[in-house]
Design a protein around this motif. Structure first.
Motif, PDB file in Angstrom:
ATOM      1  N   LEU A 156       0.541  -1.458   0.027  1.00  0.00           N
ATOM      2  CA  LEU A 156      -0.403   0.117   0.006  1.00  0.00           C
ATOM      3  C   LEU A 156       0.378   1.258   0.225  1.00  0.00           C
ATOM      4  CD1 LEU A 156      -2.816  -0.884   2.745  1.00  0.00           C
ATOM      5  CD2 LEU A 156      -2.684  -1.757  -0.439  1.00  0.00           C
ATOM      6  N   LEU A 157       1.929   1.168   0.355  1.00  0.00           N
ATOM      7  CA  LEU A 157       2.856   2.306   0.403  1.00  0.00           C
ATOM      8  C   LEU A 157       3.854   2.572  -0.787  1.00  0.00           C
ATOM      9  CD1 LEU A 157       4.857   1.881   4.057  1.00  0.00           C
ATOM     10  CD2 LEU A 157       3.262   3.445   3.913  1.00  0.00           C
ATOM     11  N   ILE A 158       3.645   1.693  -1.121  1.00  0.00           N
ATOM     12  CA  ILE A 158       4.520   1.562  -2.595  1.00  0.00           C
ATOM     13  C   ILE A 158       2.910   2.512  -4.210  1.00  0.00           C
ATOM     14  CG2 ILE A 158       4.768   0.515  -4.965  1.00  0.00           C
ATOM     15  CD1 ILE A 158       6.385  -1.161  -3.252  1.00  0.00           C
ATOM     16  N   MET A 159       1.966   1.850  -3.585  1.00  0.00           N
ATOM     17  CA  MET A 159       0.796   2.734  -3.988  1.00  0.00           C
ATOM     18  C   MET A 159       0.270   3.895  -4.287  1.00  0.00           C
ATOM     19  SD  MET A 159      -1.868  -0.454  -4.049  1.00  0.00           S
ATOM     20  CE  MET A 159      -3.450   0.661  -4.415  1.00  0.00           C
ATOM     21  N   ALA A 160       0.919   4.559  -2.284  1.00  0.00           N
ATOM     22  CA  ALA A 160       0.671   5.867  -2.101  1.00  0.00           C
ATOM     23  C   ALA A 160       1.776   6.646  -2.655  1.00  0.00           C
ATOM     24  CB  ALA A 160       0.866   5.840  -0.585  1.00  0.00           C
TER      25      ALA A 160
ATOM     26  N   TYR B 278       9.736   9.894  -2.874  1.00  0.00           N
ATOM     27  CA  TYR B 278      10.973   9.518  -1.561  1.00  0.00           C
ATOM     28  C   TYR B 278      10.513   9.386  -0.419  1.00  0.00           C
ATOM     29  CZ  TYR B 278      15.926   9.139  -0.520  1.00  0.00           C
ATOM     30  OH  TYR B 278      16.759   8.449  -0.252  1.00  0.00           O
ATOM     31  N   GLN B 279       9.816   9.673   0.208  1.00  0.00           N
ATOM     32  CA  GLN B 279       9.874   9.345   1.987  1.00  0.00           C
ATOM     33  C   GLN B 279       8.932   8.099   1.864  1.00  0.00           C
ATOM     34  OE1 GLN B 279       7.647  12.919   3.239  1.00  0.00           O
ATOM     35  NE2 GLN B 279       9.817  13.730   3.501  1.00  0.00           N
ATOM     36  N   LEU B 280       7.417   7.914   1.503  1.00  0.00           N
ATOM     37  CA  LEU B 280       7.215   6.612   1.225  1.00  0.00           C
ATOM     38  C   LEU B 280       7.719   5.464   0.700  1.00  0.00           C
ATOM     39  CD1 LEU B 280       3.915   7.961  -0.400  1.00  0.00           C
ATOM     40  CD2 LEU B 280       3.983   7.060   2.015  1.00  0.00           C
ATOM     41  N   TYR B 281       8.930   5.521  -0.594  1.00  0.00           N
ATOM     42  CA  TYR B 281       9.576   4.683  -0.248  1.00  0.00           C
ATOM     43  C   TYR B 281      10.706   4.000   0.701  1.00  0.00           C
ATOM     44  CZ  TYR B 281       8.110   4.099  -5.318  1.00  0.00           C
ATOM     45  OH  TYR B 281       7.132   4.218  -6.763  1.00  0.00           O
TER      46      TYR B 281
ATOM     47  N   ARG C 215      12.094   0.141   5.341  1.00  0.00           N
ATOM     48  CA  ARG C 215      12.351   0.050   6.329  1.00  0.00           C
ATOM     49  C   ARG C 215      12.036  -1.090   7.051  1.00  0.00           C
ATOM     50  NH1 ARG C 215      12.510   5.952   6.380  1.00  0.00           N
ATOM     51  NH2 ARG C 215      10.933   6.284   7.416  1.00  0.00           N
ATOM     52  N   LEU C 216      10.528  -1.344   6.906  1.00  0.00           N
ATOM     53  CA  LEU C 216      10.030  -2.404   6.702  1.00  0.00           C
ATOM     54  C   LEU C 216      10.101  -3.580   6.329  1.00  0.00           C
ATOM     55  CD1 LEU C 216       6.304  -0.767   6.379  1.00  0.00           C
ATOM     56  CD2 LEU C 216       7.487  -1.345   8.302  1.00  0.00           C
ATOM     57  N   GLU C 217      10.607  -3.351   4.638  1.00  0.00           N
ATOM     58  CA  GLU C 217      11.036  -4.677   3.886  1.00  0.00           C
ATOM     59  C   GLU C 217      12.593  -4.390   3.327  1.00  0.00           C
ATOM     60  OE1 GLU C 217       8.756  -7.152   0.018  1.00  0.00           O
ATOM     61  OE2 GLU C 217       7.369  -6.713   2.670  1.00  0.00           O
TER      62      GLU C 217
ATOM     63  N   SER D  57      12.268  -3.093  -5.805  1.00  0.00           N
ATOM     64  CA  SER D  57      11.341  -1.906  -6.251  1.00  0.00           C
ATOM     65  C   SER D  57      11.531  -0.626  -5.794  1.00  0.00           C
ATOM     66  CB  SER D  57      10.127  -2.596  -6.678  1.00  0.00           C
ATOM     67  OG  SER D  57       9.256  -2.722  -5.304  1.00  0.00           O
ATOM     68  N   ALA D  58      11.473  -0.973  -4.458  1.00  0.00           N
ATOM     69  CA  ALA D  58      11.150   0.186  -3.719  1.00  0.00           C
ATOM     70  C   ALA D  58      12.833   0.982  -3.763  1.00  0.00           C
ATOM     71  CB  ALA D  58      10.818   0.005  -2.350  1.00  0.00           C
ATOM     72  N   TRP D  59      14.173   0.024  -3.380  1.00  0.00           N
ATOM     73  CA  TRP D  59      15.521   0.898  -3.619  1.00  0.00           C
ATOM     74  C   TRP D  59      15.621   1.880  -4.822  1.00  0.00           C
ATOM     75  CZ3 TRP D  59      18.047   2.147   0.395  1.00  0.00           C
ATOM     76  CH2 TRP D  59      18.277   0.827   1.251  1.00  0.00           C
ATOM     77  N   PHE D  60      15.284   1.182  -6.178  1.00  0.00           N
ATOM     78  CA  PHE D  60      15.295   1.087  -7.878  1.00  0.00           C
ATOM     79  C   PHE D  60      15.042   2.399  -7.717  1.00  0.00           C
ATOM     80  CE2 PHE D  60      14.123   1.556 -12.091  1.00  0.00           C
ATOM     81  CZ  PHE D  60      15.307   1.161 -12.737  1.00  0.00           C
ATOM     82  N   ASN D  61      13.256   2.950  -7.632  1.00  0.00           N
ATOM     83  CA  ASN D  61      12.707   4.329  -7.712  1.00  0.00           C
ATOM     84  C   ASN D  61      13.244   5.057  -6.623  1.00  0.00           C
ATOM     85  OD1 ASN D  61      10.609   2.750  -9.113  1.00  0.00           O
ATOM     86  ND2 ASN D  61       9.474   2.461  -7.907  1.00  0.00           N
ATOM     87  N   MET D  62      14.294   4.986  -5.626  1.00  0.00           N
ATOM     88  CA  MET D  62      14.785   6.007  -4.406  1.00  0.00           C
ATOM     89  C   MET D  62      15.719   6.109  -5.925  1.00  0.00           C
ATOM     90  SD  MET D  62      14.103   4.132  -0.974  1.00  0.00           S
ATOM     91  CE  MET D  62      15.612   5.058  -0.204  1.00  0.00           C
ATOM     92  N   GLY D  63      16.201   4.976  -6.028  1.00  0.00           N
ATOM     93  CA  GLY D  63      17.993   5.759  -6.833  1.00  0.00           C
ATOM     94  C   GLY D  63      17.124   6.377  -8.650  1.00  0.00           C
ATOM     95  N   ILE D  64      15.630   6.360  -8.381  1.00  0.00           N
ATOM     96  CA  ILE D  64      15.745   7.190  -9.869  1.00  0.00           C
ATOM     97  C   ILE D  64      15.543   8.422  -9.341  1.00  0.00           C
ATOM     98  CG2 ILE D  64      13.982   6.806 -12.057  1.00  0.00           C
ATOM     99  CD1 ILE D  64      15.973   4.884 -12.454  1.00  0.00           C
TER     100      ILE D  64
END
Length: 544
Positions: free
Chosen positions: A458-462, A476-479, A484-486, A491-498
């Protein structure tokens, strides 16, 4: 003289009464014939019940003989009168579907009459032969069977599991697939399965990098997708048939099938395997189907809410023919309705389910197909019951339930398969679908639970909703919350990098992409992105 006439009249009257009684005694009263199993009940059972209630099928007991039915007659009478069995959810008069399994009111009354009259078996020569059912596969012997390599073990406890299994298809030429049948060996633990096709090697690479069979996650690689407009999947209670009128799709040589299986832990460790049966045809499709989805992500159901409604609509930008419908929700949903409001203001029913049952979901084929003109509003209205009166409620006492992929969460989806009367309308349908998806995502992102949740999905959707609004800092804050949770959520790390790369923070982006590569050393996108940020740092040799 008058007295004599009276006496003769009376005598004549009684003679007539005696004669009438004599005639009635000679003519026996007609009685309705006794209902018996072999003549009256067996044809109903064999056609509507034995399909599942036989060896090798999902039902827990057989209904093949007089003794099988007799000893469960009271139970059968109860479930057919309540319409719980045979499992067929759509109400009559709200869309005509092929393969309807419902009993008529006359058949239900006939069965009850048989029970009330004492369960007569009847002459054996009146009993029809059992149908010649195909062995194992519902649709008969497949043209090709592909099997899961090895075995996966589902853990005994914990959250639902989304596991993706890759099955290479050993064919050296392009084939048209008219039917695909998913056959799990342990269907009790399967919530549903979705089937994609990947002509690259990306899904196979992900599977090969995993220690166990398959790879985890709700998301498959972008190279994996369903053939355009197709419903390729399996749900509890799904029955296949070679008679189903489907639209073939092209399977290229060297393609992989990617089967995403949603599994529910049962309280004990469960081994899991499955096979896929493919049925080919030499006839190419004459049309290309198209799918639209009515849905809402804004699901936040308070405890003890009896009538929580979820609505959506889609305005058709062109003439269509509707061929299939697929409803989906979880345990709290009670009522589903799909209908169309035509341009002249009249209403056409498309689907009504008054008593949704999570265990007997499926997709339904319209027979005949339904024409809807340009400008028609296709509508969805689902009702949810989060009270103790809902016997399917997974929470006792009732608890707050929000949108999510887990079985204890909720969803509301109504998919329609269409054939566009004018293929040139496809770009208009694509535009409408993108706008609807964006609007649904933005609506979700504005809800408080979308960012307060501890659920990574759900955080990724947000975060995606924040990106849609160009709120890159918020995304970025949501990713960051996700990782931190997982910590291994690639995918979250990669999107943060982008996000870091697009804001010219090359050093930080390089650190993040190296983190992705440490988690998945074979991720080509991460290597490519790292090469870009190193090039920007003028580290040409390392970038190369």
């Amino acid at each position: 003289m008058s007295s004599l006439i009276i006496i003769l009249t009376v005598i004549g009257f009684w003679i007539d009464v005696i004669l009438v009684q004599a005639v009635e005694q000679q003519q026996p009263v007609r009685e309705e014939p006794v209902v018996n199993f072999n003549k009256d009940i067996a044809p109903i059972i064999f056609r509507h019940c034995s399909t599942c209630h036989r060896d090798g099928m999902a039902a827990p007991f057989n209904l093949l003989t007089y003794d099988d039915v007799r000893k469960r007659s009271r139970q059968i009478s109860e479930v057919v009168q309540s319409k719980y069995m045979p499992p067929w959810l759509p109400e009559p008069g709200h869309g005509n579907f092929s393969g309807a399994r419902r009993l008529t009111e006359g058949q239900i009354r006939l069965f009850q009459k048989w029970v009330d009259e004492g369960l007569d078996e009847g002459p054996e020569n009146l009993r029809p032969n059992l149908p010649d059912w195909p062995t194992g596969w519902h649709s008969g012997k497949p043209d090709l069977v592909v099997q899961m390599n090895g075995e996966y073990t589902l853990q005994a406890e914990g959250r639902d599991v989304y596991r993706n299994f890759v099955l290479p298809v050993p064919t050296t030429k392009a084939r048209y697939v008219r039917l695909l049948e998913f056959r799990p060996d342990n269907p009790e633990i399967v919530h549903h399965a979705l089937i994609y096709v990947d002509s690259s090697r990306e899904s196979r690479r992900r599977q090969n990098s995993s220690k166990n069979a398959g790879f985890n996650g709700m998301s498959v690689p972008s190279s994996a997708s369903m053939p355009e407009g197709q419903f390729l999947g399996w749900q509890p209670g799904a029955l296949y048939s070679h008679k189903t009128n489907t639209i073939p799709w092209l399977l290229e040589p060297g393609s992989d099938l990617v089967i995403q299986v949603h599994m529910n832990p049962s309280g004990k460790a469960e081994p899991f395997q499955f096979s896929i049966g493919l049925y080919f045809t030499d006839q190419p499709p004459v049309v290309t189907p198209y799918k639209i989805k009515l849905t809402s992500l804004a699901i936040d159901i308070p405890p003890n809410e009896q009538k929580f409604e979820v609505k959506d609509e889609f305005v058709l930008p062109g003439d269509v023919v509707v061929t299939r419908v697929l409803p989906h929700a979880h345990y709290l949903c009670r009522r589903m309705e799909g209908y169309a409001i035509l341009p002249d203001g009249s209403e056409k029913p498309l689907l009504l389910i008054k008593n949704w049952d999570f265990n007997w979901q499926g997709d339904y084929h319209y027979q005949p197909s339904v024409f809807l003109p340009k400008g028609t509003k296709v509508m969805m209205n689902f009702t949810f019951d989060n009270t103790p009166n809902n016997t399917a409620n997974p929470n006792s006492p009732p608890a707050r339930v929000v949108y999510g992929s887990q079985s204890v969460d909720e969803m509301a989806e109504l998919w329609f398969q269409l054939v566009l009367k004018n293929p040139d309308d496809r770009p208009l349908f694509d535009k409408m679908s993108r706008e609807k998806a964006k609007a649904n995502l933005l609506e979700f992102g504005r809800l408080s639970f979308s960012t307060e949740t501890k659920k990574p999905d759900l955080l990724i959707m947000a975060a995606q909703a924040r990106l849609t609004e160009e709120d890159y800092r918020g995304a970025y804050q949501l990713y960051s919350q996700v990782v931190r949770l997982e910590p291994k959520r690639v995918s979250a790390w990669f999107n943060m990098g982008i996000l870091l790369m697009n804001t010219r923070q090359s050093k930080s982006a390089a650190v993040v992409f190296r983190r992705v590569i440490s988690i998945d050393p074979n991720d080509p996108e991460a290597f490519g992105a790292l090469g870009i940020v190193l090039y920007r740092q003028r580290k040409f040799e390392e970038a190369e």
